[in-house]
Design an enzyme around this catalytic site. Structure first.
Site, PDB file in Angstrom:
ATOM      1  NE  ARG A   1      -2.701  -1.656   3.147  1.00 25.00           N
ATOM      2  CZ  ARG A   1      -3.172  -1.668   4.396  1.00 25.00           C
ATOM      3  NH1 ARG A   1      -4.080  -0.787   4.760  1.00 25.00           N
ATOM      4  NH2 ARG A   1      -2.739  -2.547   5.267  1.00 25.00           N
TER       5      ARG A   1
ATOM      6  NE  ARG B   1      27.302  24.176  -3.582  1.00 24.34           N
ATOM      7  CZ  ARG B   1      28.002  24.338  -4.707  1.00 24.34           C
ATOM      8  NH1 ARG B   1      28.206  25.568  -5.186  1.00 24.34           N
ATOM      9  NH2 ARG B   1      28.496  23.308  -5.333  1.00 24.34           N
TER      10      ARG B   1
END
Ligand code: UD1
Ligand code: CA
Length: 458
Positions: free
Chosen positions: A14, A334
């Site tokens: 599911r 970063r």
């Protein structure tokens, strides 16, 4: 000895996912990892995980130390929770206690695991079932109690009679067994039932038939046994876990202005008197020190932030920020950036793979990539570290106390030595010696009266 068997072989159709269900994450951790961590923090050192569906990926992804056992899968192969537990039979010692958990039921707490163990030991039970009262018990196994309040049997919904289906007390699927009794029961399981599966729940009746006592410990907070079968339930579980995490941080002395929209992963650590503003996302193994301020809508991933740091609406990935630094608004750090003490990284500054030492400043609109910047350096507005030549990345070094004028391009590899100045608008391609001023731009030419001569005067 106590050990756990965690069932994680099922399919989870599911979820409609390429990923095995137990690897879906809530609060930054796979469902299965939450269960393993709970077992470990309950003092259970030996944890066996039964894997089957896409087991190679499960083994590869789970970082915690556990023993994986393969449940054979495929057409014609037996199936069911009983068959799953059977795979661990050889590991079960007679005098051990075995806790059975599900890999898709991540909200169980170590308090509850400890409570069920206590209840089990004090009651001298051979097995104890963790149960709960559900208003709507549809689909769950029902707990059948005898006149003494012990558990006589568990009947699966599909196998239950009309009268049994009226029982509101359900089986959570979590149990504590005495090792020897569990082995005896495993050897007697069959699959004569509505689903042709081996049910671990049948162990309860088997033990009763042998005259052995089974306890039922009812959980107080049904939330804990919430199992995940769909993406909706994944989001619901995430919400509950998030609330718990935020509450723990607040208990530890962190201010969270609006816990409902603050997203902190399970492995994040934050020291006291830090303040977290709304919309903040803190991920992975991030550490944040004391008295820091994490301003609204900041996102911090796998980073280490010091004390008294102020971050405003910025994104910080895999980086380190030392004490008293100011970041943002709108800064982007970063991976592999190291920001020193009392450094200022201001608005629209991007830093990548660079070390910026104490007391330096890049206050506005700069790109700093693959650089080593010393102490007390001033990086003027609009400076670009030109680190890429189209093929390779190169390094730039700026030594202590250098002054980089606005709108400078530093064409790497290049070095600016200690205390040197660079005039605004320069494009630097060669070393700038210590203490010098470098000007690398076209000389200004003023053509007097040019506008009038061209007939452009208004
Ligand atoms: C099971 C219980 C039921 C209980 C319910 C609670 C049985 C027979 N029934 O039902 O009484 O109310 O849990 O949620 O145990 N798994 C394996 N290998 C298998 C089958 C399952 O590892 O061969 C794992 C699944 O991945 C899952 C867990 O066991 O994590 C439970 O399996 P599931 O099929 O969902 O059990 P239910 O039928 O819901
Ligand atoms: Ca289920």
């Amino acid at each position: 000895m106590i050990f756990s068997i965690i069932l994680a072989a099922g399919e989870g159709t599911r979820m409609k996912s390429k990923l095995p269900k137990v690897l879906h994450k809530i609060c930054g951790r796979p469902l299965l990892s939450h269960v393993i961590n709970t077992a470990k923090s309950s003092g259970i050192d030996k944890n066996i995980v039964i894997v089957g569906n896409r087991s190679d990926l499960v083994r590869k992804t789970i970082e915690e130390e556990v023993t994986f056992i393969e449940q054979p899968m495929g057409e014609g192969v037996p199936y069911g929770t009983g068959f799953a537990v059977m795979q661990a039979r050889d590991f079960i010692e007679d005098d051990s206690h075995v806790i059975i958990l599900y890999g898709d039921t991540p909200l169980i707490t170590n308090e509850t695991v400890n409570n069920i163990i206590d209840f089990h030991k004090k009651g001298n039970y051979e097995a104890t079932v963790l149960s709960a009262d559900f208003d709507d018990p549809t689909g769950y196994g029902r707990i059948i109690r005898d006149k003494n309040g012990n558990v006589e049997a568990i009947v699966e919904h599909k196998d239950a009679s009309e009268r049994q289906r009226e029982i509101k007390e359900i089986n959570s699927g979590i149990y504590c067994f005495n090792g020897k009794s569990l082995k005896i029961a495993l050897d007697r399981l069959d699959n004569n039932n509505a689903q042709n599966e081996y049910y671990i729940t049948d162990a309860i009746k088997i033990l009763n038939d042998l005259g052995l006592k089974v306890g039922g410990y009812k959980i107080l907070d049904n939330e804990e046994i919430f199992g995940i079968n769909s993406r909706q339930q994944l989001a619901e579980a995430e919400k509950i876990m998030r609330k718990r995490i935020n509450s723990t941080h607040m208990t530890n002395g962190v201010t969270i202005i609006n816990p409902e929209n603050t997203y902190i992963d399970a492995d994040v650590r934050i020291e006291r008197d830090t303040i977290i503003y709304p919309g903040v996302i803190i991920e992975g193994k991030t550490r944040i020190g004391e008295d820091s301020i994490i301003g609204h809508n900041s996102r911090i991933v796998d980073s280490v932030i010091g004390n008294r740091v102020e971050i405003q609406i910025s994104t910080i990935i895999e980086s380190k920020i030392d004490d008293d630094a100011h970041i943002g608004p709108y800064a982007y750090l970063r991976p592999n950036s190291e920001i020193g003490r009392n450094v200022k990284i201001g608005d629209f500054v991007e830093v990548k793979n660079s070390k910026i030492d104490d007391n330096s400043k890049a206050s506005h609109l700069s790109y700093i990539g693959d650089a080593i910047v010393g102490k007390g350096v001033n990086i003027g507005c609009g400076t670009v570290f030109v680190n890429y030549d189209g093929k390779k990345k190169h390094k730039t070094i700026v030594q202590d106390n250098a002054f980089i004028g606005c709108n400078t391009n530093l064409i790497s590899p290049v070095e600016v030595e200690e205390g040197a100045y660079i005039a605004a608008g320069s494009t630097i391609t060669e070393r700038v010696p210590k203490g010098s001023l470098s000007i690398a731009r076209a000389k200004q030419v003023n053509k007097e009266g040019w506008v009038e001569k061209k007939g452009l005067k208004k």
